[in-house]
Design a protein around this motif. Sequence first.
Motif, PDB file in Angstrom:
ATOM      1  N   ASN A  75       0.812  -1.209   0.000  1.00 51.82           N
ATOM      2  CA  ASN A  75       0.000   0.000   0.000  1.00 51.82           C
ATOM      3  C   ASN A  75       0.850   1.266   0.000  1.00 51.82           C
ATOM      4  OD1 ASN A  75      -2.441   1.329   0.046  1.00 51.82           O
ATOM      5  ND2 ASN A  75      -2.507   1.466   2.265  1.00 51.82           N
ATOM      6  N   VAL A  77       3.212   4.466  -0.986  1.00 50.44           N
ATOM      7  CA  VAL A  77       3.351   5.388  -2.107  1.00 50.44           C
ATOM      8  C   VAL A  77       4.752   5.964  -1.992  1.00 50.44           C
ATOM      9  CG1 VAL A  77       2.448   7.474  -3.160  1.00 50.44           C
ATOM     10  CG2 VAL A  77       0.908   5.894  -2.050  1.00 50.44           C
ATOM     11  N   ASN A  78       5.741   5.149  -2.318  1.00 46.76           N
ATOM     12  CA  ASN A  78       7.092   5.714  -2.262  1.00 46.76           C
ATOM     13  C   ASN A  78       7.448   6.308  -3.614  1.00 46.76           C
ATOM     14  OD1 ASN A  78       7.618   3.515  -3.879  1.00 46.76           O
ATOM     15  ND2 ASN A  78       8.223   2.258  -2.132  1.00 46.76           N
ATOM     16  N   LEU A  79       8.644   6.844  -3.695  1.00 46.74           N
ATOM     17  CA  LEU A  79       8.997   7.637  -4.868  1.00 46.74           C
ATOM     18  C   LEU A  79       8.891   6.844  -6.164  1.00 46.74           C
ATOM     19  CD1 LEU A  79       9.878  10.429  -5.536  1.00 46.74           C
ATOM     20  CD2 LEU A  79      12.229   9.699  -5.397  1.00 46.74           C
ATOM     21  N   PHE A  82       5.239   6.230  -7.111  1.00 53.61           N
ATOM     22  CA  PHE A  82       4.672   7.529  -7.438  1.00 53.61           C
ATOM     23  C   PHE A  82       5.140   7.984  -8.808  1.00 53.61           C
ATOM     24  CE2 PHE A  82       2.780  11.471  -6.668  1.00 53.61           C
ATOM     25  CZ  PHE A  82       3.653  12.480  -7.041  1.00 53.61           C
ATOM     26  N   SER A  83       6.450   7.847  -9.066  1.00 55.24           N
ATOM     27  CA  SER A  83       6.967   8.318 -10.354  1.00 55.24           C
ATOM     28  C   SER A  83       6.346   7.562 -11.507  1.00 55.24           C
ATOM     29  CB  SER A  83       8.483   8.145 -10.415  1.00 55.24           C
ATOM     30  OG  SER A  83       9.064   8.741  -9.298  1.00 55.24           O
ATOM     31  N   PHE A  86       2.151   8.584 -11.506  1.00 54.80           N
ATOM     32  CA  PHE A  86       1.665   9.962 -11.526  1.00 54.80           C
ATOM     33  C   PHE A  86       1.457  10.457 -12.950  1.00 54.80           C
ATOM     34  CE2 PHE A  86       0.647  13.926  -9.990  1.00 54.80           C
ATOM     35  CZ  PHE A  86       1.384  14.910 -10.607  1.00 54.80           C
ATOM     36  N   VAL A  88      -0.494  13.822 -15.352  1.00 52.50           N
ATOM     37  CA  VAL A  88      -1.218  15.087 -15.396  1.00 52.50           C
ATOM     38  C   VAL A  88      -1.866  15.223 -16.761  1.00 52.50           C
ATOM     39  CG1 VAL A  88      -0.959  17.584 -15.457  1.00 52.50           C
ATOM     40  CG2 VAL A  88       0.268  16.282 -13.755  1.00 52.50           C
ATOM     41  N   ILE A 105      -1.829  11.196  -7.157  1.00 57.32           N
ATOM     42  CA  ILE A 105      -1.201  12.004  -6.115  1.00 57.32           C
ATOM     43  C   ILE A 105      -1.997  11.839  -4.820  1.00 57.32           C
ATOM     44  CG2 ILE A 105      -2.525  14.107  -6.547  1.00 57.32           C
ATOM     45  CD1 ILE A 105       0.166  15.576  -6.184  1.00 57.32           C
ATOM     46  N   PRO A 106      -1.313  11.748  -3.702  1.00 58.55           N
ATOM     47  CA  PRO A 106      -2.048  11.594  -2.444  1.00 58.55           C
ATOM     48  C   PRO A 106      -2.790  12.887  -2.077  1.00 58.55           C
ATOM     49  CG  PRO A 106       0.322  11.344  -2.119  1.00 58.55           C
ATOM     50  CD  PRO A 106       0.122  11.641  -3.540  1.00 58.55           C
ATOM     51  N   GLN A 107      -3.869  12.692  -1.312  1.00 59.65           N
ATOM     52  CA  GLN A 107      -4.758  13.803  -1.027  1.00 59.65           C
ATOM     53  C   GLN A 107      -4.068  14.918  -0.245  1.00 59.65           C
ATOM     54  OE1 GLN A 107      -5.969  14.228   2.314  1.00 59.65           O
ATOM     55  NE2 GLN A 107      -7.245  15.959   1.796  1.00 59.65           N
ATOM     56  N   ILE A 109      -1.032  15.992  -0.311  1.00 55.04           N
ATOM     57  CA  ILE A 109      -0.156  16.838  -1.124  1.00 55.04           C
ATOM     58  C   ILE A 109      -0.987  17.718  -2.046  1.00 55.04           C
ATOM     59  CG2 ILE A 109       1.746  16.800  -2.745  1.00 55.04           C
ATOM     60  CD1 ILE A 109       2.695  14.296  -1.501  1.00 55.04           C
ATOM     61  N   VAL A 411       4.330  24.573  -6.333  1.00 59.12           N
ATOM     62  CA  VAL A 411       5.097  23.353  -6.072  1.00 59.12           C
ATOM     63  C   VAL A 411       6.497  23.719  -5.595  1.00 59.12           C
ATOM     64  CG1 VAL A 411       5.930  21.215  -7.071  1.00 59.12           C
ATOM     65  CG2 VAL A 411       3.786  22.143  -7.821  1.00 59.12           C
TER      66      VAL A 411
ATOM     67  N   ALA B  26       1.178  17.094   4.542  1.00 56.27           N
ATOM     68  CA  ALA B  26       1.899  16.456   3.440  1.00 56.27           C
ATOM     69  C   ALA B  26       3.055  15.594   3.980  1.00 56.27           C
ATOM     70  CB  ALA B  26       2.426  17.521   2.479  1.00 56.27           C
ATOM     71  N   GLN B  33       4.236   6.415   5.146  1.00 55.74           N
ATOM     72  CA  GLN B  33       4.525   5.413   4.135  1.00 55.74           C
ATOM     73  C   GLN B  33       5.814   4.673   4.418  1.00 55.74           C
ATOM     74  OE1 GLN B  33       2.430   4.757   1.532  1.00 55.74           O
ATOM     75  NE2 GLN B  33       1.101   6.168   2.589  1.00 55.74           N
ATOM     76  N   GLU B  73      12.019  12.863   0.631  1.00 52.06           N
ATOM     77  CA  GLU B  73      11.184  12.178  -0.337  1.00 52.06           C
ATOM     78  C   GLU B  73      10.068  13.095  -0.834  1.00 52.06           C
ATOM     79  OE1 GLU B  73      10.907   8.121   0.367  1.00 52.06           O
ATOM     80  OE2 GLU B  73       8.925   7.947  -0.537  1.00 52.06           O
ATOM     81  N   HIS B  80       9.200  15.842  -9.124  1.00 53.52           N
ATOM     82  CA  HIS B  80       8.609  15.015 -10.166  1.00 53.52           C
ATOM     83  C   HIS B  80       7.284  15.604 -10.645  1.00 53.52           C
ATOM     84  CE1 HIS B  80       7.838  11.390 -12.408  1.00 53.52           C
ATOM     85  NE2 HIS B  80       6.628  11.361 -11.897  1.00 53.52           N
TER      86      HIS B  80
END
Lengths: 426, 122
Positions: A75, A77-79, A82-83, A86, A88, A105-107, A109, A411, B26, B33, B73, B80
């Motif tokens: 479960n 969501v590491n980099l 995610f990469s 993800f 857009v 994307i997680p809520q 963020i 961002v 965040a 995680q 991270e 990204h």
Amino acid sequence: MESVEEEEEEVRRIVTDEEKLEAKNFNIFDLPDVPKGLPPHLELQRTRVVCEVGAPLHATGTIYSGAYISSGVDNSVNLENFSEDFKVDVISLTETDMVFDMIGIPQGIANAFRRILLAELPSMAIEKVFVVNNTSIIQDEVLAHRLGLIPIVADPRLFEYLSENDQPNERNTIVFKLHVKCPKGDPRRKVLSSELKWLPNGSELLKESAGGSTTNPKTHTSFSRSQDSFPEFADNPIMPSFEDILIAKLGPGQEIELEAHAVKGIGKTHAKWSPVATAWYRMFPEVILLKEFEGKHAEELVKVCPRKVFDIEEMGQGRKRATVARPRDCSLCRECLREGDETIEGEANSKGKAEAKSEGKAEAKSEGKAEAKGKRDWVDQVALRRVKNHFIFTIESTGSQPPDVLFTEAVKILEDKCERVISELS
Amino acid sequence: MEHGSFKDNSHATFTLGEEDHTLANAVRFVLNQDPRVTVGAYTIPHPSLEKVNIRVQTTGDPAKEVFKDACQELMQMNRHVRSVFDKAVTEYKAEQERKEKKAAEELKRQRELFGSMDIESN
């Protein structure tokens, strides 16, 4: 005895080193008939918010990475995940508005971006107003407040913050002048934001100096060079975003003369410095028909939805079926779940004969039976859900910067916050 | 500011000044995680003060390192996001330009066609 020993020796010989390695790397999920992933009801809980008639369910996500470890599902969501996941999608982009989808994307963020867009992105707005003459019926402070709220087209990245001890100069201040008069005998006139004149050379009001009149008269700003000479402002002069904003109304004989200084600030201090008119997001809606809607029911469904989410599909032989055509437009009004009376005479429950219909109607009125008139009860037949990781972002800019630039800056600001924390900890 | 114990550095509370839910929520997400983390939570002691307390408890690793890793991270995730977003916007703008060009060419072609038709009819 001997035979047993022989048997044991045989057994020992059969298990080879290869087999031992295989046993070590054995994963039960590799077997062909073991189901992979989570069972459907858990997957639903994990990835969807179910919107029932009363309230949404499973709205808070399970963010613990090991929540489903016993089912072999990661479960986290590491980099890396995610990469990969993800995405857009830009739906529409104009100079002032933007709608785009963010998937994966997680809520937390996504909400951080929204908060930064509203409160922590800098912009330029009028802060100090030097009033020379105000004989209008709008009080000085009300006038100053209104001037502060006018959005100004100036890229805040070209300016610095002005703190208490700094001198206002061309790097941190923008000066506007407003001088309007309504001559006696003329009708009432409006003062619009187009009458704010930009003064690229700085303030024209003289300060009262303590020394004699022989010293150089100082103004309220010390511009060392004209802002006109900057390449960014040479061709596009600084002015309010909109020319038709009403500032005040003047009656005959009234006059306003003032000078306004605009500085850089963030929305947290005062909302006038927020560079977006607003920014919001909603989760992607998912509408699922759990049971088939046919014929009259299908037409009823299509009619009931105010956002026209459903469509009729012809299936041949005159049969019709309802399908979900535009789930994106669903606003979760829950009209399709609401109990109500059917407006179209329901054929499903009646005998299907013309006489029975009119009789059925009379019966219903006298007996109040649900079946004959057709009481709508679709709570179990339509499922309204929201996809947790898919956000439809809308950004409406006030005009100083285009919305895609605003989002990129937001961002960057979140990155800077993280960096500040890291440097403080090290 | 880290409030912890000298003997056991796997449990600590970090107080961040001038921060609020924006960063804290965040970071909390990314922190949870991490499989080394047993407790990852934040609280705002009073809404008038701009302070956030982030509690980190780990399974042995020093809490400071784990918290720093989480921030790192989050930073990389943001980078990204930015690159993917920029790419998507550039692609969209290019697509729009292409469509406009096509529409303009189509219009020009139609005008020429009608123009030539007039000459023929004369």
